[in-house]
Design an enzyme around this catalytic site. Structure first.
Site, PDB file in Angstrom:
ATOM      1  N   ASP A 104       0.863  -1.178   0.000  1.00 30.96           N
ATOM      2  CA  ASP A 104       0.000   0.000   0.000  1.00 30.96           C
ATOM      3  C   ASP A 104       0.902   1.231   0.000  1.00 30.96           C
ATOM      4  OD1 ASP A 104      -2.330   1.674   0.437  1.00 30.96           O
ATOM      5  OD2 ASP A 104      -3.251  -0.076   1.381  1.00 30.96           O
ATOM      6  N   ASP A 200      -2.986   4.689  -2.439  1.00 35.07           N
ATOM      7  CA  ASP A 200      -4.026   5.308  -1.630  1.00 35.07           C
ATOM      8  C   ASP A 200      -4.399   6.693  -2.164  1.00 35.07           C
ATOM      9  OD1 ASP A 200      -5.488   4.969   0.961  1.00 35.07           O
ATOM     10  OD2 ASP A 200      -4.469   6.843   1.447  1.00 35.07           O
ATOM     11  N   GLU A 242      -6.387   4.098  -6.106  1.00 33.06           N
ATOM     12  CA  GLU A 242      -7.682   4.268  -5.453  1.00 33.06           C
ATOM     13  C   GLU A 242      -8.249   5.613  -5.903  1.00 33.06           C
ATOM     14  OE1 GLU A 242      -9.748   4.427  -1.023  1.00 33.06           O
ATOM     15  OE2 GLU A 242      -7.885   5.474  -1.441  1.00 33.06           O
ATOM     16  N   HIS A 316     -11.156  -2.719   3.081  1.00 33.99           N
ATOM     17  CA  HIS A 316     -11.112  -2.421   4.515  1.00 33.99           C
ATOM     18  C   HIS A 316     -11.921  -1.171   4.873  1.00 33.99           C
ATOM     19  CE1 HIS A 316      -8.253   0.063   2.523  1.00 33.99           C
ATOM     20  NE2 HIS A 316      -8.132   0.816   3.591  1.00 33.99           N
ATOM     21  N   ASP A 317     -12.467  -0.479   3.883  1.00 34.62           N
ATOM     22  CA  ASP A 317     -13.272   0.728   4.134  1.00 34.62           C
ATOM     23  C   ASP A 317     -14.763   0.489   3.940  1.00 34.62           C
ATOM     24  OD1 ASP A 317     -10.930   2.285   4.477  1.00 34.62           O
ATOM     25  OD2 ASP A 317     -10.868   2.825   2.354  1.00 34.62           O
TER      26      ASP A 317
HETATM   27  O1  TEU Z   1      -9.489   5.831   1.723  1.00 34.34           O
HETATM   28  C1  TEU Z   1      -9.895   6.946   0.977  1.00 34.34           C
HETATM   29  C2  TEU Z   1     -11.081   7.618   1.417  1.00 34.34           C
HETATM   30  O2  TEU Z   1     -11.475   8.567   0.775  1.00 34.34           O
HETATM   31  C3  TEU Z   1     -11.775   7.143   2.640  1.00 34.34           C
HETATM   32  O3  TEU Z   1     -11.961   8.197   3.505  1.00 34.34           O
HETATM   33  C4  TEU Z   1     -13.054   6.627   2.228  1.00 34.34           C
HETATM   34  O4  TEU Z   1     -13.794   7.638   1.639  1.00 34.34           O
HETATM   35  C5  TEU Z   1     -13.816   6.145   3.386  1.00 34.34           C
HETATM   36  O5  TEU Z   1     -13.027   5.276   4.124  1.00 34.34           O
HETATM   37  C6  TEU Z   1     -15.007   5.391   2.946  1.00 34.34           C
HETATM   38  O6  TEU Z   1     -15.713   5.090   4.058  1.00 34.34           O
HETATM   39  C7  TEU Z   1      -8.141   5.587   1.844  1.00 34.34           C
HETATM   40  C8  TEU Z   1      -7.914   4.354   2.685  1.00 34.34           C
HETATM   41  O7  TEU Z   1      -8.429   3.240   2.012  1.00 34.34           O
HETATM   42  C9  TEU Z   1      -8.522   4.574   4.035  1.00 34.34           C
HETATM   43  O8  TEU Z   1      -8.462   3.438   4.839  1.00 34.34           O
HETATM   44  C10 TEU Z   1      -7.791   5.722   4.672  1.00 34.34           C
HETATM   45  O9  TEU Z   1      -8.407   6.061   5.885  1.00 34.34           O
HETATM   46  C11 TEU Z   1      -7.769   6.954   3.782  1.00 34.34           C
HETATM   47  O10 TEU Z   1      -7.449   6.662   2.433  1.00 34.34           O
HETATM   48  C12 TEU Z   1      -6.717   7.916   4.253  1.00 34.34           C
HETATM   49  O11 TEU Z   1      -5.439   7.396   3.985  1.00 34.34           O
END
Ligand code: TEU
Ligand code: CA
Length: 540
Positions: A104, A200, A242, A316-317
């Site tokens: 990542d 990311d 992403e 994971h989000d």
């Molecule tokens: O996520 C990008 C992001 O925009 C997140 O805030 C997303 O919108 C949200 O989690 C959706 O519920 C990436 C990573 O995948 C996330 O885990 C990180 O928190 C974020 O970037 C910051 O690095």
């Protein structure tokens, strides 16, 4: 396709990637936190599943405000996960099993504990100061984790930008020296033999904060082309960006091989389908099945010779897909298989998030003190202050919160699901008695073996990688499509709902390849049971 062309095809076009959230995968030292040795221990499991690469969420040194997405040292492993020697062993042990490690890459921002930021704050005339984004006045930009994206620093007498938590200051990509630092750290990892990067929020690096432009800034693609030249350009490497703001128009800008940027992007259009328009992710509405079909079919219209697509339901989000679009009670097994086939039948590179292959579900909480995730906690505080009711906020967190995906991997029915011998950092889902890897491996009809078959098909059958896509005309509640190449024609049929559905399709079945139940003999007039799904070879 000519033999020559086929030989040049990158490996990731016929690959399936498995995502690991290290904090929740496997603990080996009883501290309740997953670790690199735990991943090494489970490599045989992953090899048996058949995956080609692991996307490993951040394991770099981090204070852990956002579980590793706040990095304090890009060239060190966080002690909670192990050592650099463990990491090197993971790379080589995975390689022995034909598995590549995709790291990542979090370079839109660092941790506020990164030495660059510490120096930037302490010494405004240092080169590091300009690695970050400063302004004398805050504008309207908002943080993804609630509140303003600007934080005042009394020592500097200026605001710094943080599009995420205030402990995640944004890097200033306009600064060429900073860009070079990033390329150096990327090369550090490339030289260790990794197989790719998941990038990311990469669409944010071209931001123009003073104009309130964040995603898709004017320089974004220049930076990515420069990165390609300076780092992975001549490697056999997977890169996936992403990009929440990806559209059918801009996705090819990233992934057209001639432009020399990325292999592919993650686009998130399906996540809009059960959300109220113009509102936040917490403001849910029932899934619109017709919309789901449209979105999936639309992304199959990419010109695959000049761009590429990724396929995923989970990460994971995001909440668990079987709880979100399927049924995690009565029809858990069937709906999980249906959703797997619906996605893995499509064109693109599929990603599986840990636990998806055994149908892991969301994990409801009853109060905010059970929630670890910073995004949900900040939203809760913000909305509470705006007068929302606690019950409604907990309901929203249970539907959409990120902890749903982050509960420990369920390996067996023992205490803490075989994840740890200690106290897990986040509670194990109580359904681990039933839903676990051990049970799945013992049941030839399990979701696990369904995924295993889909992965094997992706490797064996070029039609999944190259075949054209055609959506068939059915009611919204059913999605049916063809995949076709010169030799072969396949049909996928999925009942998206928990009710029986009628279909009438012109195809004659030659062979059933995969199904989650009986396949009707006569497709011209068939009744599909709840969540029925099948893949057949049909007459051309
Ligand atoms: O996520 C990008 C992001 O925009 C997140 O805030 C997303 O919108 C949200 O989690 C959706 O519920 C990436 C990573 O995948 C996330 O885990 C990180 O928190 C974020 O970037 C910051 O690095
Ligand atoms: Ca541990």
């Amino acid at each position: 396709m000519t033999a020559e062309k086929q030989k040049q095809e990158p490996w990731w076009k016929q690959a399936v990637i498995y995502q690991i959230y290290p904090k929740s995968f496997q603990d080996t030292n009883g501290d309740g936190v997953g670790d690199l040795r735990g991943i090494i221990k489970r490599l045989d499991y992953l090899q048996d599943l058949g995956i080609d690469a692991i996307w490993l969420c951040p394991v770099y040194k981090s204070p852990g405000v956002d579980n590793g997405y706040d990095i304090a040292d890009y060239e060190a492993i966080d002690p909670q996960y192990g050592t650099m020697a463990d990491m090197e062993e993971l790379i080589s042990e995975a390689k022995k099993r034909g598995i590549r490690i995709v790291m990542d890459l979090v370079v839109n921002h660092t941790s506020d504990q990164h030495p660059w930021f510490i120096e930037a704050r302490k010494n405004p005339s240092s080169p590091e100061h300009d690695y970050y984004v400063w302004a004398d006045k805050a504008n309207e930009l908002k943080s993804a984790f609630s509140g303003s994206a600007w934080e005042y620093d009394g020592q500097v007498g200026q605001y710094y930008l943080h599009l995420f938590a205030k402990e995640q200051p944004d890097l200033n990509w306009k600064n060429p020296a900073l860009r070079q630092k990033v390329y150096d750290l990327m090369n550090f990892w490339i030289d260790k033999g990794i197989g790719g990067f998941r990038m990311d929020v990469i669409e944010l690096i071209g931001k123009v904060p003073e104009e309130e432009i964040t995603a898709n800034g004017p320089k974004l693609h220049d930076y990515l082309q420069e990165m390609h030249r300076e780092t992975f350009g001549d490697r056999d490497f997977l890169t996936v960006g992403e990009t929440w703001g990806a559209t059918l128009d801009n996705a090819p800008l990233y992934s057209d091989p001639d432009r020399k940027e990325l292999s592919m992007v993650f686009q998130f259009e399906f996540t809009e389908l059960d959300k109220q328009a113009g509102k936040e992710k917490w403001d849910t509405k029932p899934l619109d099945y017709g919309g789901l079909k449209n979105v999936l079919a639309k992304w199959q219209k990419l010109d695959f010779n000049h761009s590429w697509n990724s396929l995923f339901w989970n990460n994971h989000d995001l909440p668990r897909i079987v709880s979100r679009f399927g049924n995690d009670q009565q029809y858990r097994e069937r709906s999980a298989k249906m959703l797997a086939l619906l996605l893995h039948g499509l064109r693109g590179t599929p990603y599986i998030y840990q636990g998806e292959e055994i149908g892991m579900t969301n994990c409801p909480v009853s109060a905010i003190d059970e929630v670890e995730d910073i995004e949900a906690r900040r939203m809760y505080q913000e909305r509470l202050a705006e007068g929302w009711k606690k019950e409604d906020l907990i309901k929203a967190i249970n539907a959409r919160g990120r902890d749903n995906a982050r509960t420990p991997m369920q390996w067996d029915a023992s205490a803490s699901a075989g994840f740890t011998s200690g106290r897990p950092w986040l509670a194990v889902n109580s359904n681990c008695q039933e839903i676990n890897v051990k049970n799945a491996l013992n049941n030839p009809d399990s979701i696990y073996y369904f995924y295993k078959k889909l992965i094997a098909l992706r490797h064996q059958e070029r039609i999944l990688t190259d075949g054209s896509f055609e959506l068939l005309d059915t009611a919204d509640a059913v999605m049916a499509y063809h995949r076709e190449n010169a030799e072969d024609k396949w049909l996928v049929v999925c009942n998206l709902t928990g009710e029986e559905q009628e279909v009438s399709l012109p195809d004659k079945v030659k062979e059933v390849i995969l199904a989650n139940g009986p396949v009707p003999e006569d497709l011209s007039k068939a009744l599909l049971p709840p969540y029925a799904a099948f893949l057949c070879r049909v007459e051309k």
